[in-house]
Design a protein around this motif. Structure first.
Motif, PDB file in Angstrom:
ATOM      1  N   LEU A 140       0.846  -1.187   0.000  1.00  0.00           N
ATOM      2  CA  LEU A 140       0.000   0.000   0.000  1.00  0.00           C
ATOM      3  C   LEU A 140       0.885   1.242   0.000  1.00  0.00           C
ATOM      4  N   PRO A 141       0.501   2.295  -0.739  1.00  0.00           N
ATOM      5  CA  PRO A 141       1.347   3.495  -0.829  1.00  0.00           C
ATOM      6  C   PRO A 141       1.590   4.117   0.528  1.00  0.00           C
ATOM      7  N   CYS A 142       2.836   4.432   0.801  1.00  0.00           N
ATOM      8  CA  CYS A 142       3.218   5.061   2.058  1.00  0.00           C
ATOM      9  C   CYS A 142       4.524   5.800   1.806  1.00  0.00           C
ATOM     10  N   ALA A 143       4.432   6.897   1.066  1.00  0.00           N
ATOM     11  CA  ALA A 143       5.626   7.573   0.569  1.00  0.00           C
ATOM     12  C   ALA A 143       6.472   8.150   1.692  1.00  0.00           C
ATOM     13  N   GLU A 144       7.776   8.017   1.536  1.00  0.00           N
ATOM     14  CA  GLU A 144       8.718   8.649   2.437  1.00  0.00           C
ATOM     15  C   GLU A 144       9.200   9.917   1.758  1.00  0.00           C
ATOM     16  N   GLN A 145       8.954  11.059   2.343  1.00  0.00           N
ATOM     17  CA  GLN A 145       9.183  12.301   1.640  1.00  0.00           C
ATOM     18  C   GLN A 145       9.450  13.434   2.611  1.00  0.00           C
ATOM     19  N   GLN A 146       9.878  14.573   2.053  1.00  0.00           N
ATOM     20  CA  GLN A 146      10.022  15.781   2.836  1.00  0.00           C
ATOM     21  C   GLN A 146       8.678  16.482   2.929  1.00  0.00           C
ATOM     22  N   MET A 147       8.485  17.218   4.029  1.00  0.00           N
ATOM     23  CA  MET A 147       7.189  17.834   4.263  1.00  0.00           C
ATOM     24  C   MET A 147       7.372  19.055   5.148  1.00  0.00           C
ATOM     25  N   ASP A 148       6.595  20.080   4.897  1.00  0.00           N
ATOM     26  CA  ASP A 148       6.558  21.234   5.776  1.00  0.00           C
ATOM     27  C   ASP A 148       5.848  20.845   7.071  1.00  0.00           C
ATOM     28  N   LEU A 149       6.462  21.177   8.213  1.00  0.00           N
ATOM     29  CA  LEU A 149       5.928  20.739   9.504  1.00  0.00           C
ATOM     30  C   LEU A 149       4.528  21.290   9.749  1.00  0.00           C
TER      31      LEU A 149
END
Length: 216
Positions: free
Chosen positions: A126-135
């Motif tokens: 199942l999709p569970c992307a590891e990525q950068q994100m604004d807090l």
């Protein structure tokens, strides 16, 4: 999507040196969930759960209770209320009812992203992307989800949300250069943080974090 419950998982353990070693195999059928140590693991380390898993390479069935049919040492890798909420939302987004999901399926969802030393493979697809994100974006989405304002789950929140507890939180990694930009996987020199988000619907509202800081 078509859904088939997980039948078998390989259990690994990450050592303090960073080495990952094979611990054994979990399998399930209509009779329950079974675990079997790899003889090489027992020869090197002995067993790691003396109360519910015996020091033997024979098949060992898990008790039905109190851990949803899992051995306690593996059930401890599952998330609590918040992480289970995220998992259920993702399952529903892909047409899977939570009632169809077994504890083994949830371990596969955790895969290599759990907070402890244990890993489970093959991980869920199942999709569970590891990525950068604004807090701030991540916090607002966590609050909206916790408050029931949305059913949509950001992949980054799921990737960061397998920690224990009932309150919204995330395992995040921050670079020294930007305290507001975070990632769900560590980069060189990043600091690891467990970030807890607040909600006006909590008992103490947005002051809950302040109260917890006083406790600490």
């Amino acid at each position: 999507m078509s859904f088939r419950p997980v039948q078998q998982l390989h259990v690994g353990r990450t050592l303090s040196t960073g080495e990952t070693v094979a611990v054994g195999t979990l399998a399930q059928n209509r009779r329950g969930v079974f675990f079997q140590y790899h003889p090489a693991y027992l020869a090197r380390f002995k067993h790691f759960s003396p109360f519910t898993v015996q020091d033997t390479a024979e098949l060992q069935v898990a008790p039905k209770r109190p851990h949803d049919g899992l051995h306690g040492v593996f059930a401890d890798s599952l998330p609590d209320g918040w992480g289970l909420l995220l998992q259920d939302r993702v399952f529903r987004q892909h047409g899977i009812l939570p009632a169809q999901v077994t504890a083994m399926d949830r371990l596969a969802f955790v895969g290599q992203r759990g907070m402890g030393a244990l890993t489970f493979s093959p991980a869920s697809d199942l999709p569970c992307a590891e990525q950068q994100m604004d807090l701030a974006t991540l916090g607002l989405q966590a609050q909206a989800l916790f408050d029931g304002q949305t059913d949509e789950v950001l992949a980054a929140l799921v990737a960061a949300g397998s920690s224990g507890g009932a309150r919204p939180k995330a395992q995040l990694f921050f670079p020294d250069s930007d305290p507001f930009q975070c990632a769900t996987q560590p980069g060189p020199g990043d600091e690891a943080w467990l970030v807890k988000f607040t909600s006006q619907n909590l008992a103490l509202g947005h002051e809950e974090g302040v109260c917890e800081a006083v406790y600490l």
